[in-house]
Design an enzyme around this catalytic site. Structure first.
Site, PDB file in Angstrom:
ATOM      1  N   HIS A  62      -3.780  -0.884  -8.900  1.00  0.00           N
ATOM      2  CA  HIS A  62      -4.347  -1.988  -8.762  1.00  0.00           C
ATOM      3  C   HIS A  62      -5.944  -2.099  -8.453  1.00  0.00           C
ATOM      4  O   HIS A  62      -6.287  -1.474  -7.469  1.00  0.00           O
ATOM      5  CB  HIS A  62      -3.762  -2.897  -7.397  1.00  0.00           C
ATOM      6  N   ARG A  64      -8.147  -4.691  -8.386  1.00  0.00           N
ATOM      7  CA  ARG A  64      -8.369  -5.979  -7.638  1.00  0.00           C
ATOM      8  C   ARG A  64      -9.635  -6.696  -8.106  1.00  0.00           C
ATOM      9  O   ARG A  64     -10.134  -7.340  -7.525  1.00  0.00           O
ATOM     10  CB  ARG A  64      -8.612  -5.432  -6.300  1.00  0.00           C
ATOM     11  N   HIS A 178       9.077  -5.235  -9.831  1.00  0.00           N
ATOM     12  CA  HIS A 178       9.140  -5.042  -8.828  1.00  0.00           C
ATOM     13  C   HIS A 178      10.085  -5.399  -7.982  1.00  0.00           C
ATOM     14  O   HIS A 178      10.544  -6.647  -7.988  1.00  0.00           O
ATOM     15  CB  HIS A 178       8.074  -5.650  -7.896  1.00  0.00           C
ATOM     16  N   ASP A 304       0.781   3.404  -7.672  1.00  0.00           N
ATOM     17  CA  ASP A 304       0.761   2.252  -7.110  1.00  0.00           C
ATOM     18  C   ASP A 304      -0.601   2.050  -6.175  1.00  0.00           C
ATOM     19  O   ASP A 304      -0.465   1.624  -5.171  1.00  0.00           O
ATOM     20  CB  ASP A 304       2.032   1.757  -6.483  1.00  0.00           C
ATOM     21  N   HIS A 308      -6.844  -1.501   0.286  1.00  0.00           N
ATOM     22  CA  HIS A 308      -7.314  -2.609   1.128  1.00  0.00           C
ATOM     23  C   HIS A 308      -8.591  -2.168   2.021  1.00  0.00           C
ATOM     24  O   HIS A 308      -8.640  -1.140   2.270  1.00  0.00           O
ATOM     25  CB  HIS A 308      -6.048  -3.039   2.116  1.00  0.00           C
TER      26      HIS A 308
END
Length: 423
Positions: A62, A64, A178, A304, A308
């Site tokens: 990810h 983002r 998922h 994965d 954050h």
């Protein structure tokens, strides 16, 4: 030209394992053998005592971008990847806007051209991740999408999944899932069990994963579609995959390094930096993942990578987002917790991080031979290092301060040195 001297070449595709020299010319492997050092080489790498592997491939990251670039963006994500030895990554579609249209895809493709590694993109299976209407899979594949996933959200409509599998089979693309039934999850990110009870939190019971994996395995068996079970964490789900494969289903499964390295008890130590979906589970589940990596029920290791901000992770556990970063620690965790402990060989570890991910997405990479693209990682399998100082924008990792084995020394992508360890 680049000359790499006396490195231990480990190439899982051909099972080659020997000390050689490698010459890189432009973006290709020019020669493999034994060569004298001469002035014709612009760059000479002394690889004595080091392993030369195909560049690592991560099929589940990810970055983002667009929409959440305060967490990570395509360029910082790529920097994190190349520091970890990755030359190719596949980004998930849960950006803002979601990658369910050509405009968003084209933005990502253009920005990815500025990265030093190969940043590839998966698209959503359903429009807006709403689980109700399929995207135009044929059109998006023609636009450059490699596969499809609503990663982050399960798709509950079984008929819709079956329709998607029929199309995916026709297009020869993979669908990645998922697997968590939200109706069986009270609070995501923590296993329903001993630790959640101690913290007074109702968590995610493992059967929430099991029932979804069972459904999608049977639909894959029926349709013949190629599917990928993402970040598998439950011992029962692993048995479901093994059974479906034995029946002839075209199923891949991936495990994340945190799921073979940690258990639910680590939530007590690392707090929200041990919160992820699916959650860390029991020691029995962790051991079952390792066994499945050994017998190839699980073919792929994928990070994965989920950045954050510190502010987000500093919230109360139930309000903090799930996910950890993983690109810079993935290889070392595999070496430390799988190879050094005698579970699998370095050849098998690299197979799960190179040629098997390439196979999943039909990529012409993950191999070292004369004429192939010069995507390589050079690392010291025995060097110890302490996890700190990330290239990622984010630092949400439970492994900070841990001493690991396996240090990336050089990453070479398309014939260019894109990372060199200066320590």
């Amino acid at each position: 030209m680049i000359l790499i001297k006396q490195g231990r070449l480990i190439n899982p595709k051909t099972k080659r394992d020997e000390v050689v020299d490698i010459v890189i010319k432009e973006d290709k492997i020019y020669k493999i053998g034994n060569f004298e050092q001469t002035d014709e080489y612009e760059y000479i790498i002394d690889a004595r005592g080091l392993v030369i592997s195909p560049g690592l491939i991560d099929v589940h990251v990810h970055f983002r971008d667009p929409g959440f670039t305060y967490k990570e963006d395509i360029l910082t994500g790529a920097n994190s990847a190349q520091k970890g030895g990755f030359t190719t990554v596949v980004c998930m579609a849960n950006t803002n806007p979601i990658v369910d249209n050509e405009e968003t895809l084209n933005y990502i493709k253009e920005k990815s051209k500025l990265a030093d590694i190969n940043v590839l993109q998966a698209a959503a299976i359903t429009k807006g991740f709403n689980g109700k209407e399929l995207v135009d899979m044929k059109k998006l594949k023609e636009a450059g999408v490699l596969g499809f996933t609503d990663d982050g959200l399960p798709i509950m409509n079984s008929k819709l999944i079956m329709d998607a599998m029929v199309i995916a089979k026709e297009l020869d693309v993979v669908l990645s899932f998922h697997e968590e039934d939200p109706n069986l999850v009270e609070n995501p990110g923590i296993n329903e069990g001993e630790v959640s009870k101690k913290l007074g939190i109702e968590g995610a019971i493992s059967v929430a994963e099991d029932v979804m994996v069972a459904r999608d395995c049977m639909l894959a068996l029926k349709t013949g579609a190629k599917i990928n079970i993402q970040h598998i964490s439950s011992k029962v789900a692993i048995d479901m995959v093994r059974l479906a494969k034995s029946l002839g289903a075209n199923i891949y499964a991936e495990a994340s390094p945190h799921h073979f390295s940690l258990t639910e008890k680590d939530v007590l130590k690392f707090g929200t930096n041990a919160k992820m979906n699916p959650p860390l589970r029991t020691e029995e589940d962790r051991n079952k993942i390792i066994e499945a990596l050994k017998d190839d029920t699980i073919e792929i290791i994928a990070t994965d990578h989920a950045p954050h901000s510190q502010d987000e992770k500093d919230r109360e556990f139930v309000n903090a987002p799930s996910g950890i970063i993983g690109l810079e620690t993935s290889l070392a965790l595999g070496i430390t917790n799988l190879v050094k402990k005698g579970h699998i060989s370095i050849m098998k570890l690299l197979e799960k991080m190179t040629i098997k991910p390439a196979e999943l997405y039909n990529l012409d990479s993950g191999n070292i031979q004369e004429g192939s693209l010069a995507d390589l990682v050079i690392f010291n399998m025995d060097e110890e290092w302490v996890v700190k100082d990330f290239a990622s924008k984010a630092t949400n990792s439970p492994f900070i301060g841990e001493t690991l084995h396996g240090k990336v020394k050089y990453t070479i992508c398309n014939g260019k040195v894109v990372y060199k360890d200066e320590n």
